[in-house]
Scaffold this motif. Structure first.
Motif, mmCIF file in Angstrom:
data_model
loop_
_atom_site.group_PDB
_atom_site.id
_atom_site.type_symbol
_atom_site.label_atom_id
_atom_site.label_comp_id
_atom_site.label_asym_id
_atom_site.label_seq_id
_atom_site.Cartn_x
_atom_site.Cartn_y
_atom_site.Cartn_z
ATOM 1 N N ILE A 86 -21.394 16.172 -4.278
ATOM 2 C CA ILE A 86 -20.879 16.262 -2.913
ATOM 3 C C ILE A 86 -20.367 14.903 -2.441
ATOM 4 C CG2 ILE A 86 -21.528 16.770 -0.520
ATOM 5 C CD1 ILE A 86 -23.445 18.852 -1.585
ATOM 6 N N SER A 87 -20.932 13.840 -2.974
ATOM 7 C CA SER A 87 -20.491 12.499 -2.586
ATOM 8 C C SER A 87 -19.038 12.235 -2.968
ATOM 9 C CB SER A 87 -21.387 11.445 -3.242
ATOM 10 O OG SER A 87 -21.368 11.580 -4.662
ATOM 11 N N SER A 88 -18.490 13.055 -3.866
ATOM 12 C CA SER A 88 -17.087 12.880 -4.249
ATOM 13 C C SER A 88 -16.131 13.472 -3.224
ATOM 14 C CB SER A 88 -16.831 13.528 -5.615
ATOM 15 O OG SER A 88 -16.998 14.942 -5.551
ATOM 16 N N LEU A 89 -16.657 14.241 -2.270
ATOM 17 C CA LEU A 89 -15.818 14.845 -1.238
ATOM 18 C C LEU A 89 -15.562 13.837 -0.119
ATOM 19 C CD1 LEU A 89 -17.550 18.344 -0.939
ATOM 20 C CD2 LEU A 89 -15.635 17.701 -2.411
ATOM 21 N N VAL A 90 -14.450 14.009 0.568
ATOM 22 C CA VAL A 90 -14.091 13.122 1.674
ATOM 23 C C VAL A 90 -14.406 13.825 2.996
ATOM 24 C CG1 VAL A 90 -12.243 11.846 2.811
ATOM 25 C CG2 VAL A 90 -12.275 12.043 0.311
ATOM 26 N N LYS A 91 -15.284 13.221 3.776
ATOM 27 C CA LYS A 91 -15.640 13.789 5.068
ATOM 28 C C LYS A 91 -14.525 13.547 6.082
ATOM 29 C CE LYS A 91 -20.638 13.137 4.500
ATOM 30 N NZ LYS A 91 -21.859 12.444 4.992
ATOM 31 N N PRO A 92 -14.405 14.414 7.075
ATOM 32 C CA PRO A 92 -13.413 14.179 8.143
ATOM 33 C C PRO A 92 -13.697 12.850 8.842
ATOM 34 C CG PRO A 92 -14.319 16.399 8.278
ATOM 35 C CD PRO A 92 -15.147 15.674 7.278
ATOM 36 N N ASN A 93 -12.654 12.217 9.336
ATOM 37 C CA ASN A 93 -12.813 10.945 10.042
ATOM 38 C C ASN A 93 -13.483 11.184 11.392
ATOM 39 O OD1 ASN A 93 -12.566 8.245 10.803
ATOM 40 N ND2 ASN A 93 -10.620 8.657 11.823
ATOM 41 N N ARG A 94 -14.573 10.464 11.622
ATOM 42 C CA ARG A 94 -15.313 10.623 12.885
ATOM 43 C C ARG A 94 -15.548 9.286 13.577
ATOM 44 N NH1 ARG A 94 -19.415 11.112 9.975
ATOM 45 N NH2 ARG A 94 -18.075 10.816 8.183
ATOM 46 N N ASP A 95 -14.931 8.231 13.068
ATOM 47 C CA ASP A 95 -15.111 6.904 13.667
ATOM 48 C C ASP A 95 -14.537 6.869 15.082
ATOM 49 O OD1 ASP A 95 -16.337 6.007 11.378
ATOM 50 O OD2 ASP A 95 -14.474 5.225 10.503
ATOM 51 N N ASP A 155 -11.455 18.976 19.782
ATOM 52 C CA ASP A 155 -10.142 18.960 19.133
ATOM 53 C C ASP A 155 -10.128 20.041 18.063
ATOM 54 O OD1 ASP A 155 -7.873 18.439 17.560
ATOM 55 O OD2 ASP A 155 -7.957 16.298 18.002
ATOM 56 N N ALA A 156 -9.234 21.017 18.203
ATOM 57 C CA ALA A 156 -9.183 22.142 17.273
ATOM 58 C C ALA A 156 -8.947 21.696 15.838
ATOM 59 C CB ALA A 156 -8.099 23.130 17.701
ATOM 60 N N SER A 157 -8.182 20.631 15.660
ATOM 61 C CA SER A 157 -7.932 20.146 14.302
ATOM 62 C C SER A 157 -9.208 19.605 13.665
ATOM 63 C CB SER A 157 -6.841 19.070 14.317
ATOM 64 O OG SER A 157 -7.256 17.937 15.056
ATOM 65 N N ASN A 158 -10.096 19.032 14.479
ATOM 66 C CA ASN A 158 -11.381 18.559 13.958
ATOM 67 C C ASN A 158 -12.262 19.727 13.526
ATOM 68 O OD1 ASN A 158 -10.727 15.886 14.361
ATOM 69 N ND2 ASN A 158 -11.767 15.743 16.344
ATOM 70 N N VAL A 159 -12.233 20.813 14.293
ATOM 71 C CA VAL A 159 -13.008 22.008 13.927
ATOM 72 C C VAL A 159 -12.543 22.531 12.574
ATOM 73 C CG1 VAL A 159 -13.580 24.379 14.563
ATOM 74 C CG2 VAL A 159 -13.440 22.609 16.330
ATOM 75 N N THR A 160 -11.242 22.616 12.389
ATOM 76 C CA THR A 160 -10.689 23.107 11.123
ATOM 77 C C THR A 160 -11.082 22.191 9.967
ATOM 78 O OG1 THR A 160 -8.800 24.096 12.269
ATOM 79 C CG2 THR A 160 -8.568 23.699 9.912
ATOM 80 N N ALA A 161 -10.950 20.881 10.177
ATOM 81 C CA ALA A 161 -11.283 19.927 9.120
ATOM 82 C C ALA A 161 -12.764 19.985 8.771
ATOM 83 C CB ALA A 161 -10.897 18.518 9.551
ATOM 84 N N TYR A 162 -13.604 20.105 9.780
ATOM 85 C CA TYR A 162 -15.049 20.113 9.542
ATOM 86 C C TYR A 162 -15.496 21.386 8.819
ATOM 87 C CZ TYR A 162 -20.075 20.142 10.385
ATOM 88 O OH TYR A 162 -21.441 20.199 10.226
ATOM 89 N N THR A 163 -15.073 22.542 9.303
ATOM 90 C CA THR A 163 -15.496 23.789 8.668
ATOM 91 C C THR A 163 -14.958 23.891 7.241
ATOM 92 O OG1 THR A 163 -13.629 24.954 9.712
ATOM 93 C CG2 THR A 163 -15.754 25.006 10.856
#
Length: 655
Positions: free
Chosen positions: A389-398, A365-373
């Protein structure tokens, strides 16, 4: 009357004796001549074998030289006497250039286009001569080409980030299902498109395991693609765990470092100097070659600012197999090497700052690539500016509504190597961030690495889902069978319910090697995703088909095709009521066909074809099989009741 019977004398006459001697003489002379031939033949074979050994010894000696500049013509000062045979040995060294067009080494510069300042390699021709029993001069000769950028070992020839560079390789930024390309632009600092953008990506780490001594040697490369020149530069890393013992005070190397030169990273040629300090040596023989340098040099001292273990005062601590601190005797070690001017040099340890897991299909999913990078760049910025870094929100991967089946999960780690930079260079990066220079990422040595096969995996409820964690083993074919040699992160969902899949990894060098801990205080990072298992799908099935292309090289061995060979493939889907998209090979990535939103109970056939190529799959007779979702029948995996996704590697060959 009596008769006296005379006894006749028995024996040979003189003529018989002469004839017998003549016959015997001829036979003996023949045997002696034949024996002479046998001796000469045996001596010649033995001498030739010894001469070839002397040739190979010299070629191997050249490979072990500490400097590419030391490869020069020469000869042994004295004859070499082996088994009473006197040999002379000489070697002639000539320069060679690599022609990227023909992909061949050549003697001159004709047809090269841009001519490098220094030849790309050197050809050493070793000749050994001796005199045989007939006083005739015999000789054997063999040659080998040594690349300026790959001398010590047989890993892939690559270009170093050092100032002296090897052949430049035209490159296109990859778009791979699991190998995202990260642009070195901070998108939060610019609204105007920037020209000549650089991007970075990392190859899959490849382990070589020595089961006898417990050594895991892990090699991978990080590619920086320059859009302006359409070329790549490659940093080649190897990480290894070793068994060592203390060896007293001696002259050994300080860490080899990086520096920022005109806004770019390059090797610091003034680093890696020899200093007197505590040293070690291998405690177990027959370990990989790099362990010699690892054991000897991987000790810190206050005599230099640079440290192998960041934050160390004087020498860092060493520990036994029982993880007890030791100052003498045997200890465990793990070292990180970077190729500099063709040689692996010891550099500061890996420092893992973030760890994230996801399904293998996440980057489809191209949107996932953008969110991850974007997240990765934010994490690097946070680390450099002192933000947690723990204050950052990781992309949803559930994962939700996952039906029973298997799928590969991926673990990726983010390393930042500020230990290889001077304090002034680190402050320069912070200043560029503060001044909103969108290209500050070009100055940061960060590496985003696939750690799937080196991390530990666990499931919160193995009744709902299991996840594999097999012992690390040597991967022979990383292109066609990366996850198949040994399995880690392969999730199997079994029954309905919610389950958490967690992956954990050590933050030091042993996180990369996947080997035992070398210190009792090493930190771990972990990440988890929630998986909701539902035995009936909702029409969101998918089919992922990586297409690996093979051809024959000039030695008749299998090799990867050119990217252009994976184009113009005919794809037929019957029935055609599903959406399939094909992406050809690009750079180091693999071509793949992705069919998404496959409805429940879809049954059909998919075929790939191209003139001059054959297509096959190791899983099954792919092109005569049908995909049948949601009905309890799936010819690709009869052991599973139902599947929501299929991952099916396919190989195309032109031979």
């Amino acid at each position: 009357m009596s008769f006296i019977k005379r006894k006749r004398n028995m024996g040979f006459s003189l003529i018989e004796v002469v004839i017998g001697l003549a016959i015997a003489t001829v036979g003996i002379i023949g045997i002696l001549e034949l024996q002479k031939v046998f001796i000469q033949s045996g001596n010649e074979t033995n001498a030739r074998m010894l001469a070839m050994q002397l040739v190979r010894e010299k070629l191997d000696d050249i490979k072990q030289l500490d400097s590419y500049g030391d490869i020069n013509s020469g000869a042994d000062n004295d004859p070499i006497i082996v088994q009473n045979i006197s040999f002379t040995r000489q070697w002639e060294v000539t320069e060679r250039y690599y022609n990227s067009g023909s992909e061949q080494w050549q003697e001159g510069i004709a047809g090269l286009g841009a001519v490098p300042n220094v030849a790309d390699g050197k050809r050493a021709l070793v000749t050994v001569q001796w005199t045989d029993l007939d006083a005739a001069v015999q000789q054997v000769a063999q040659s080998e080409i040594y690349s300026r950028i790959s001398l010590h070992d047989s890993t892939t020839l690559t270009e170093s980030l050092a100032e002296s560079t090897g052949p430049q390789i035209p490159y296109t930024s990859a778009q791979s299902p699991e190998n995202p390309s990260i642009t070195l632009i901070d998108d939060t600092m610019t609204v105007v498109p920037i020209e000549n953008v650089e991007s970075k990506e990392t190859s899959k780490p490849v382990p070589t395991v020595d089961a006898k001594n417990g050594n895991n040697l892990i090699q991978f490369e990080t590619v920086v693609y320059d859009q302006e020149t359409d070329t790549q530069s490659i940093e080649d890393f190897s990480t290894i765990n070793c068994r060592c013992k203390f060896n007293g005070q001696a002259s050994a190397s300080a860490p080899t470092l990086l520096k920022i030169d005109d806004g770019k990273l390059s090797n610091d040629d003034d680093s890696g100097q020899l200093i007197t300090k505590t040293t070690g040596t291998v405690s177990v023989s027959s370990q990989p070659f790099l362990c010699n340098k690892c054991c000897k040099d991987h000790h810190d001292t206050d005599g230099v600012n640079a440290k192998y273990v960041i934050g160390t005062s004087n020498n860092h601590s060493h520990y036994s197999t029982a993880l007890s601190k030791v100052l003498s005797g045997d200890y465990l070690e793990a070292c990180r090497f970077r190729r500099v001017n063709g040689f692996y040099e010891l550099v500061p340890d890996w420092v893992l700052i973030d760890f994230i897991i996801m399904p293998q299909s996440f980057f489809l999913d191209a949107s996932n690539v953008t969110a991850y990078t974007s997240y990765i760049k934010s994490a690097v910025r946070a680390y450099m500016t002192g933000i947690a870094i723990s204050s950052l929100v990781k992309p949803n991967r559930d994962l939700s509504e996952v039906i029973s089946g298997t799928q590969q999960l991926i673990a990726r780690g983010l390393y930042v190597d500020i230990a290889s930079l001077s304090t002034s260079d680190v402050n320069l990066i912070k200043s560029e961030i503060s001044n909103s220079n969108p290209k500050w990422l070009e100055m940061v040595p960060f590496y985003e690495v696939n750690l799937t096969l080196f991390a530990d995996w666990s499931s919160s409820d193995t009744a709902i889902a299991t996840v594999t964690e097999e012992p690390i083993n040597t991967i022979v074919d990383e292109t066609l069978n990366y996850y198949g040699t040994y399995s880690r992160g392969r999730m199997t969902t079994l029954i309905d319910g919610d389950v958490m899949i967690t992956s954990t990894i050590k933050t030091d060098n042993t996180g990369v090697t996947g080997s035992e801990a070398i210190t009792p205080s090493v930190a771990n990072l972990n990440d988890s995703i929630t998986v909701k298992v539902k035995t009936s799908s909702a029409g969101e099935n998918s089919i992922l088909i990586p297409v690996n292309c093979l051809t024959l090289n000039n030695k008749g061995k299998s090799a990867a095709c050119h990217a252009k060979d994976t184009k113009d493939i005919t794809i037929l889907v019957n029935p055609s009521n599903i959406n399939c998209n094909y992406t050809p090979q690009s750079g180091n990535s693999t071509a793949f066909l992705n069919c998404s939103k496959v409805p429940d109970h879809w049954s059909g056939q998919i075929s790939l074809s191209k003139a001059g190529y054959t297509f096959s799959s190791s899983e099954t007779n792919f092109f005569s099989s049908k995909f049948n979702f949601g009905t309890g029948v799936n010819e690709l995996d009869l052991n599973k009741a139902t599947l929501t996704s299929v991952y099916l590697p396919v190989t195309m060959k032109d031979y």
